[in-house]
Motif scaffolding. Structure first.
Motif, short mmCIF file in Angstrom:
data_model
loop_
_atom_site.label_atom_id
_atom_site.label_comp_id
_atom_site.label_asym_id
_atom_site.label_seq_id
_atom_site.Cartn_x
_atom_site.Cartn_y
_atom_site.Cartn_z
N PRO A 186 9.49 6.79 -0.50
CA PRO A 186 10.40 7.92 -0.25
C PRO A 186 10.52 8.32 1.22
CG PRO A 186 8.34 8.67 -1.24
CD PRO A 186 8.33 7.19 -1.31
N ASP A 187 9.56 7.96 2.05
CA ASP A 187 9.59 8.36 3.46
C ASP A 187 9.88 7.18 4.39
OD1 ASP A 187 8.96 11.07 2.90
OD2 ASP A 187 6.87 10.49 2.60
N LEU A 188 10.60 6.21 3.91
CA LEU A 188 10.91 5.01 4.69
C LEU A 188 11.70 5.38 5.95
CD1 LEU A 188 10.60 1.88 4.47
CD2 LEU A 188 12.93 1.86 3.53
N LYS A 189 11.23 4.88 7.09
CA LYS A 189 11.89 5.17 8.38
C LYS A 189 11.88 3.93 9.27
CE LYS A 189 10.82 10.14 8.67
NZ LYS A 189 10.16 10.21 7.34
N LEU A 190 12.87 3.85 10.13
CA LEU A 190 12.94 2.78 11.12
C LEU A 190 11.87 3.02 12.18
CD1 LEU A 190 14.68 0.27 11.80
CD2 LEU A 190 16.06 1.76 13.26
N GLY A 212 22.08 -11.69 10.43
CA GLY A 212 20.83 -11.28 9.82
C GLY A 212 19.79 -10.87 10.84
N LEU A 213 18.90 -10.00 10.43
CA LEU A 213 17.81 -9.52 11.27
C LEU A 213 16.65 -10.50 11.26
CD1 LEU A 213 17.93 -5.86 9.99
CD2 LEU A 213 18.22 -6.48 12.39
N LEU A 214 16.07 -10.72 12.43
CA LEU A 214 14.84 -11.51 12.50
C LEU A 214 13.67 -10.70 11.97
CD1 LEU A 214 15.24 -13.25 15.98
CD2 LEU A 214 15.21 -14.37 13.73
N THR A 215 13.63 -9.43 12.31
CA THR A 215 12.58 -8.52 11.84
C THR A 215 13.20 -7.15 11.60
OG1 THR A 215 11.98 -7.83 14.09
CG2 THR A 215 10.79 -9.72 13.16
N LEU A 216 12.52 -6.34 10.80
CA LEU A 216 12.92 -4.95 10.59
C LEU A 216 11.64 -4.13 10.42
CD1 LEU A 216 15.19 -2.90 10.26
CD2 LEU A 216 15.16 -3.35 7.81
N GLN A 217 11.17 -3.58 11.54
CA GLN A 217 9.93 -2.80 11.51
C GLN A 217 10.20 -1.40 10.95
OE1 GLN A 217 6.95 -3.97 12.20
NE2 GLN A 217 7.70 -5.99 12.85
N VAL A 218 9.40 -1.03 9.96
CA VAL A 218 9.55 0.29 9.32
C VAL A 218 8.20 0.93 9.14
CG1 VAL A 218 11.66 -0.40 8.07
CG2 VAL A 218 9.40 -0.71 6.98
N THR A 219 8.22 2.24 8.96
CA THR A 219 7.04 2.98 8.53
C THR A 219 7.36 3.62 7.19
OG1 THR A 219 7.74 4.98 9.70
CG2 THR A 219 6.31 3.44 10.88
N TYR A 220 6.31 3.94 6.44
CA TYR A 220 6.51 4.52 5.09
C TYR A 220 5.28 5.32 4.72
CZ TYR A 220 3.76 0.39 3.95
OH TYR A 220 2.78 -0.56 3.91
N LEU A 276 12.85 0.16 -3.50
CA LEU A 276 12.49 0.80 -2.23
C LEU A 276 12.70 2.30 -2.29
CD1 LEU A 276 13.88 -1.54 0.58
CD2 LEU A 276 11.49 -0.95 0.17
N LEU A 277 13.82 2.74 -2.83
CA LEU A 277 14.12 4.17 -2.89
C LEU A 277 13.10 4.90 -3.75
CD1 LEU A 277 18.02 4.10 -3.29
CD2 LEU A 277 16.70 4.60 -1.23
N GLY A 291 0.83 -1.20 0.00
CA GLY A 291 0.00 0.00 0.00
C GLY A 291 0.86 1.25 0.00
N ALA A 292 0.21 2.41 -0.07
CA ALA A 292 0.93 3.67 -0.21
C ALA A 292 1.57 4.15 1.08
CB ALA A 292 -0.03 4.75 -0.74
N HIS A 293 1.02 3.76 2.22
CA HIS A 293 1.59 4.21 3.50
C HIS A 293 1.21 3.22 4.58
CE1 HIS A 293 -2.42 5.54 4.81
NE2 HIS A 293 -2.57 6.02 3.58
N GLY A 294 1.97 3.24 5.66
CA GLY A 294 1.68 2.34 6.77
C GLY A 294 2.95 1.87 7.46
N GLY A 295 2.92 0.67 7.99
CA GLY A 295 4.07 0.09 8.65
C GLY A 295 4.11 -1.40 8.39
N THR A 296 5.29 -1.98 8.44
CA THR A 296 5.43 -3.41 8.17
C THR A 296 6.75 -3.93 8.68
OG1 THR A 296 5.17 -5.08 6.41
CG2 THR A 296 6.56 -3.19 5.91
N ASP A 297 6.85 -5.24 8.78
CA ASP A 297 8.14 -5.90 8.99
C ASP A 297 8.73 -6.12 7.60
OD1 ASP A 297 10.30 -7.54 9.45
OD2 ASP A 297 9.13 -9.26 10.12
N LEU A 298 9.76 -5.39 7.27
CA LEU A 298 10.31 -5.41 5.92
C LEU A 298 10.98 -6.74 5.58
CD1 LEU A 298 10.24 -3.19 3.74
CD2 LEU A 298 12.64 -2.77 4.22
#
Length: 400
Positions: free
Chosen positions: A371-375, A392-400, A366-367, A126-133
């Motif tokens: 464009p507003d990807l953040k940890l 390696g990371l188990l999870t990587l929570q981000v917002t976008y 991703l870039l 989707g266009a915005h939200g949060g997820t485990d990348l």
């Protein structure tokens, strides 16, 4: 200089580079208790590691280990007869057979399909939200690419991911889980090869089966049945696992260094060179595959007896300030060529062109798309795989 010392497990899982810095300065060839509980020699300086990676006196064949001295993870013969356990001439024969599938030119033909897969995964966010990348993007991208290349049906891909996760980071509370995963994978590959023999397709696995079935032996450059199955396992396992971790740590490095992220957004043509710095700075493999000296060998100023286990730290070598000035600084403007994240010598990573291309495309998408990807959350709360070999990371929570 060398002394007996257990690996500081907690530190290596959370802050491996600080531990390696200390070892590299005080005892660059260091007698340790390895991850499997057996004694080993840990090598940490760039020059020593690079030379050892290409040394023909350091064998990958477990038959050259001292009796009872190596207690590494055991696979059944049908999965163990792979390039990570072989020396020439068997290594040369098998690598020649499969190497043409991973040339830079052939891999480049996958650019459009890889980008299509990346876009499809990003569309689902989707266009915005949060997820485990990791779960939403870094993991499904490479498993899709490598399974498409080999011709693995869609319905089996989720299972393969689960089995791989168990093998890379076994759960101490479930000691049987790894064995169960191996049994399941062996059954999976047995059935997959049988299906491909009945109905060949335009994929790498069908090509490898054709090579295998031209002869009943390994003579004249052919594959044995165990070698065929082991090679299929290795391509799937390494082609998925290493790229997942590289994409994850690359994104994390960019989010933790906004100036570097901004520079890359401003000039995406720097991405291919940036991938080399991602690999050097925080690559997916902390250690190379263990080696066994065929005779007493000298590494640095230490003599390692024949048959003992040698662990070459790629991570420590790539942060060695003797080779890379200010090595702990993440710098996309640095010349990172010569890093050892993909190995060196005849055992240099077979899938290196594919890993580079996938990482480049994953980050480019991703870039462009987020464009507003953040940890999302405190970097100190990041959870890493409980493995001393794979970073390696188990999870990587981000917002976008």
């Amino acid at each position: 200089m060398s002394t007996d010392q257990d690996l500081p497990t907690d530190g290596l899982l959370t802050h491996p580079y600080a531990v390696y810095d200390r070892l590299r300065d005080s005892a660059p060839v260091h007698r340790i208790t390895g991850p499997d509980g057996s004694p080993a020699w840990l090598v940490t300086r760039y020059g020593d590691v690079r030379e050892a990676l290409a040394d023909p006196l350091l064998s990958l064949d477990k038959r050259h280990a001292l009796p009872g001295g190596y207690k590494g993870f055991a696979l059944p013969p049908a999965l163990d007869a792979n390039l990570l356990n072989m020396d020439p001439p068997d290594h040369t024969r098998i690598r020649r057979l499969v190497g043409r599938a991973f040339t830079t030119r052939r891999v480049e033909q996958l650019r459009v399909p890889i980008r299509q897969t990346a876009d499809r995964l990003l569309d689902a966010l989707g266009a915005h939200g949060g997820t485990d990348l990791i779960a939403a993007y870094a993991a499904p991208l490479p498993i899709t690419v490598i399974c498409d290349l080999l011709g693995v049906p869609d319905e089996h891909r989720r299972d393969f991911r689960a089995w791989t996760d168990v093998l890379v980071a076994p759960d101490p509370a479930r000691p049987q889980a790894a064995k169960e995963a191996i049994v399941a994978m062996l059954g999976f590959f047995t059935q997959l090869l049988a299906d491909k023999r009945k109905e060949p397709a335009d994929d790498l696995l069908s090509d490898l089966i054709a090579v295998r079935d031209e002869s009943d032996s390994a003579e004249n450059g052919r594959l044995t049945e165990d070698e065929l199955m082991s090679l299929t396992f290795l391509i799937l396992f390494a082609g998925y696992e290493n790229t997942v971790q590289l994409i994850g740590t690359a994104v994390l490095a960019l989010l933790q260094h906004p100036d570097q992220l901004a520079a890359l957004r401003a000039d995406p043509t720097r991405l291919p060179a940036a991938v080399e710095e991602f690999m050097r700075y925080d690559g997916p493999a902390l250690l190379a595959i263990r080696r066994f000296p065929l005779q007493d060998v000298t590494i640095g100023d230490v003599t390692v007896p024949a048959g003992e286990t040698v662990l070459l730290s790629l991570a420590a070598a790539d942060r060695d300030p003797r080779r890379f000035p200010d090595a702990d600084r993440f710098d996309l403007g640095r010349d990172a060529t010569g890093h050892l994240a993909l190995g060196h010598g005849i055992h240099y990573c077979l899938g290196a062109p594919l890993a580079r291309l996938e990482t480049e495309i994953a980050l480019a998408a991703l870039l462009e798309r987020l464009p507003d990807l953040k940890l999302d959350g405190d970097p100190d709360d990041l959870r890493w795989r409980p493995s001393l070999r794979a970073r390696g990371l188990l999870t990587l929570q981000v917002t976008y």
